[in-house]
Design an enzyme around this catalytic site. Structure first.
Site, PDB file in Angstrom:
ATOM      1  N   LYS A  42       0.813  -1.213   0.000  1.00 55.86           N
ATOM      2  CA  LYS A  42       0.000   0.000   0.000  1.00 55.86           C
ATOM      3  C   LYS A  42       0.854   1.274   0.000  1.00 55.86           C
ATOM      4  O   LYS A  42       0.550   2.245  -0.688  1.00 55.86           O
ATOM      5  CB  LYS A  42      -0.965  -0.023   1.175  1.00 55.86           C
ATOM      6  CG  LYS A  42      -1.988  -1.143   0.997  1.00 55.86           C
ATOM      7  CD  LYS A  42      -3.026  -1.201   2.069  1.00 55.86           C
ATOM      8  CE  LYS A  42      -3.821  -2.489   1.974  1.00 55.86           C
ATOM      9  NZ  LYS A  42      -4.556  -2.657   0.722  1.00 55.86           N
ATOM     10  N   ASN A  45       2.545   1.636  -3.482  1.00 53.60           N
ATOM     11  CA  ASN A  45       1.527   1.970  -4.500  1.00 53.60           C
ATOM     12  C   ASN A  45       1.136   3.444  -4.391  1.00 53.60           C
ATOM     13  O   ASN A  45       1.001   4.154  -5.395  1.00 53.60           O
ATOM     14  CB  ASN A  45       0.263   1.117  -4.306  1.00 53.60           C
ATOM     15  CG  ASN A  45       0.506  -0.371  -4.540  1.00 53.60           C
ATOM     16  OD1 ASN A  45       1.495  -0.740  -5.145  1.00 53.60           O
ATOM     17  ND2 ASN A  45      -0.400  -1.201  -4.044  1.00 53.60           N
ATOM     18  N   ASN A 183     -12.093   2.671   3.054  1.00 58.84           N
ATOM     19  CA  ASN A 183     -13.090   2.209   2.086  1.00 58.84           C
ATOM     20  C   ASN A 183     -14.306   1.744   2.905  1.00 58.84           C
ATOM     21  O   ASN A 183     -14.330   1.881   4.137  1.00 58.84           O
ATOM     22  CB  ASN A 183     -12.524   1.132   1.144  1.00 58.84           C
ATOM     23  CG  ASN A 183     -12.193  -0.177   1.860  1.00 58.84           C
ATOM     24  OD1 ASN A 183     -12.560  -0.377   3.012  1.00 58.84           O
ATOM     25  ND2 ASN A 183     -11.492  -1.061   1.176  1.00 58.84           N
ATOM     26  N   ASP A 263      -5.367   2.627  -3.112  1.00 56.66           N
ATOM     27  CA  ASP A 263      -4.027   3.233  -3.024  1.00 56.66           C
ATOM     28  C   ASP A 263      -3.886   4.341  -4.064  1.00 56.66           C
ATOM     29  O   ASP A 263      -3.300   5.394  -3.786  1.00 56.66           O
ATOM     30  CB  ASP A 263      -2.948   2.178  -3.253  1.00 56.66           C
ATOM     31  CG  ASP A 263      -3.017   1.075  -2.218  1.00 56.66           C
ATOM     32  OD1 ASP A 263      -3.475   1.350  -1.093  1.00 56.66           O
ATOM     33  OD2 ASP A 263      -2.630  -0.062  -2.537  1.00 56.66           O
TER      34      ASP A 263
HETATM   35  P1  ATP Z   1      -8.961  -2.042  -3.463  1.00 57.30           P
HETATM   36  O1  ATP Z   1      -9.116  -2.739  -2.129  1.00 57.30           O
HETATM   37  O2  ATP Z   1      -9.520  -2.826  -4.629  1.00 57.30           O
HETATM   38  O3  ATP Z   1      -7.602  -1.497  -3.690  1.00 57.30           O
HETATM   39  P2  ATP Z   1     -10.583  -0.118  -2.189  1.00 57.30           P
HETATM   40  O4  ATP Z   1     -11.702  -0.999  -1.722  1.00 57.30           O
HETATM   41  O5  ATP Z   1      -9.587   0.306  -1.186  1.00 57.30           O
HETATM   42  O6  ATP Z   1      -9.868  -0.754  -3.434  1.00 57.30           O
HETATM   43  P3  ATP Z   1     -12.525   1.415  -3.568  1.00 57.30           P
HETATM   44  O7  ATP Z   1     -13.420   2.189  -2.687  1.00 57.30           O
HETATM   45  O8  ATP Z   1     -13.052   0.157  -4.177  1.00 57.30           O
HETATM   46  O9  ATP Z   1     -11.157   1.193  -2.811  1.00 57.30           O
HETATM   47  O10 ATP Z   1     -12.016   2.334  -4.771  1.00 57.30           O
HETATM   48  C1  ATP Z   1     -11.192   3.456  -4.565  1.00 57.30           C
HETATM   49  C2  ATP Z   1     -11.481   4.486  -5.627  1.00 57.30           C
HETATM   50  O11 ATP Z   1     -11.192   3.917  -6.914  1.00 57.30           O
HETATM   51  C3  ATP Z   1     -12.923   4.928  -5.704  1.00 57.30           C
HETATM   52  O12 ATP Z   1     -13.183   5.948  -4.759  1.00 57.30           O
HETATM   53  C4  ATP Z   1     -13.014   5.393  -7.143  1.00 57.30           C
HETATM   54  O13 ATP Z   1     -12.481   6.702  -7.260  1.00 57.30           O
HETATM   55  C5  ATP Z   1     -12.078   4.439  -7.882  1.00 57.30           C
HETATM   56  N1  ATP Z   1     -12.789   3.302  -8.483  1.00 57.30           N
HETATM   57  C6  ATP Z   1     -12.916   2.063  -7.973  1.00 57.30           C
HETATM   58  N2  ATP Z   1     -13.638   1.268  -8.800  1.00 57.30           N
HETATM   59  C7  ATP Z   1     -13.950   2.032  -9.861  1.00 57.30           C
HETATM   60  C8  ATP Z   1     -14.687   1.806 -11.063  1.00 57.30           C
HETATM   61  N3  ATP Z   1     -15.245   0.627 -11.341  1.00 57.30           N
HETATM   62  N4  ATP Z   1     -14.833   2.854 -11.932  1.00 57.30           N
HETATM   63  C9  ATP Z   1     -14.268   4.058 -11.672  1.00 57.30           C
HETATM   64  N5  ATP Z   1     -13.554   4.330 -10.554  1.00 57.30           N
HETATM   65  C10 ATP Z   1     -13.404   3.336  -9.668  1.00 57.30           C
HETATM   66  O1  RIB Z   2      -3.913  -2.351  -1.949  1.00 53.14           O
HETATM   67  C1  RIB Z   2      -3.270  -3.278  -2.751  1.00 53.14           C
HETATM   68  C2  RIB Z   2      -2.069  -3.815  -2.052  1.00 53.14           C
HETATM   69  O2  RIB Z   2      -2.496  -4.565  -0.923  1.00 53.14           O
HETATM   70  C3  RIB Z   2      -1.236  -4.777  -2.861  1.00 53.14           C
HETATM   71  O3  RIB Z   2      -0.222  -4.134  -3.604  1.00 53.14           O
HETATM   72  C4  RIB Z   2      -0.701  -5.763  -1.828  1.00 53.14           C
HETATM   73  O4  RIB Z   2       0.684  -5.667  -1.642  1.00 53.14           O
HETATM   74  C5  RIB Z   2      -1.466  -5.439  -0.540  1.00 53.14           C
HETATM   75  O5  RIB Z   2      -0.692  -4.725   0.299  1.00 53.14           O
END
Ligand code: ATP
Ligand code: RIB
Length: 318
Positions: A42, A45, A183, A263
């Protein structure tokens, strides 16, 4: 140009070992998938997202003296990031990531060297002069509190991305946090841990059904000036002391892999705070754009959009 970075990310590096598969294997099942490996974690990234989005960026963390650690230093430096990674006698952090054909992921992280970071590795001089410091939950929670205390003394804006949410979370850090970016899963876990939900159990489904005013009230109970809840394809919700705003996600993009979207948002948001001189809403919109572009590519750190890709994307939308 000042030698101090405008964005300092105190966090993890993990070598991401990723398997793509049609469906996740059931317990006890073996399936055939496709393998790739690349830089992630994280902290890294977010650092790559911020640097590519135009912010002078430092990565402050810890790495093992092994092939993954050596490659991490080379990769981050090649991105123009100032690397302050303490060498540790532990393996470099790594993550086993499964991504299925529905775009879902499952991740197991071995923190390794990331968890061996000490306050001596995160000094005041590394943070002084930065505009923003960002921490997550893949090192130690104590180091986050230490970094935020130092940052606050130097007037640096503190951003906490509580990912992944941990059972040992200490809410005392919230007093030193300017912007909290969970999130939906992390928001629900935090709300329970802080006992903000009364007798009713909050679920992600219930969270999604809350009115903006109700979500804002819940956000205010964290006692942090700005709370930004990322909402996946719905964008993000920004709660500030006297106002709240939903910023929809960018649409019309081809989603390939959402791993690291959060991230991308956090790194983009931090860079946006610098670019837009502390304007939180402009920074969150910028974070949405960085995250939207990141989900159009496979992988994590290498999937972060370049400045040129971002400029082209934002220009097309005008
Ligand atoms: P991950 O765990 O997959 O890294 P997350 O759960 O921490 O992601 P999310 O809330 O799913 O974070 O997404 C972070 C941001 O990414 C959202 O606020 C949005 O700006 C962008 N995003 C995620 N999915 C989409 C999508 N399908 N289309 C456009 N933007 C997206
Ligand atoms: O948020 C994505 C990240 O979660 C990956 O790069 C993995 O290393 C885990 O830390």
């Amino acid at each position: 140009m000042s030698s101090a970075p405008s964005v300092a990310i105190v966090g993890s590096f993990n070598q991401d070992l990723t398997w793509r598969c049609a469906e996740f294997p059931a317990p006890g099942e073996t399936i055939v998938g496709a393998f790739t490996s690349g830089p992630g974690g994280k902290g890294a990234n977010q650092a790559v997202a911020a640097a590519r989005a135009g912010a002078t960026t430092a990565f402050v963390g810890a790495l093992g003296d092994d092939a993954f650690g050596h490659e991490a230093r080379r990769f981050l430096a090649a991105e123009g990031i100032a690397v302050h990674a303490a060498p540790k006698k532990l393996p470099t952090g790594n993550a086993a990531i499964l991504v299925n054909d529905h775009g879902q992921n499952q991740i197991v992280v071995a923190l390794g060297a990331n968890a061996a970071i000490t306050p001596r590795d995160v000094t005041a001089s590394l943070l002084r002069g930065a505009r923003v410091v960002v921490c997550q939950h893949e090192t130690t929670l104590g180091i986050n509190a230490h970094a935020f205390r130092l940052a606050r003394r130097s007037g640096v804006t503190t951003v906490l991305n509580p990912a992944p949410m941990r059972g040992d979370f200490d809410s005392a850090i919230l007093q030193h946090t300017d912007v909290l970016i969970p999130n939906e899963t992390e928001f629900v876990a935090l709300a329970h841990q802080l006992k903000l939900t009364g007798k009713t159990a909050l679920t992600e489904k219930k969270l999604a059904a809350l009115s903006p005013a109700a979500l804002h009230r819940l956000c205010r109970a964290f006692g942090v000036p700005t709370v930004i809840v990322t909402l996946g394809k719905r964008g993000c919700f920004v709660s500030q002391p006297s106002t709240h705003t939903i910023i929809p996600a960018y649409t019309g993009i081809k989603v390939v892999d959402t791993t690291g979207a959060g991230d991308a948002f956090c790194g983009g948001f931090a860079a946006g705070l610098v670019k837009f001189n502390g304007d939180t809403l402009a920074a969150a919109r910028f974070g949405n754009a960085v995250a939207a572009l990141s989900v159009t590519k496979r992988g994590t750190a290498p999937a972060m959009p370049t400045a040129r890709e971002l400029a082209r994307f934002l220009k097309r939308l005008r």
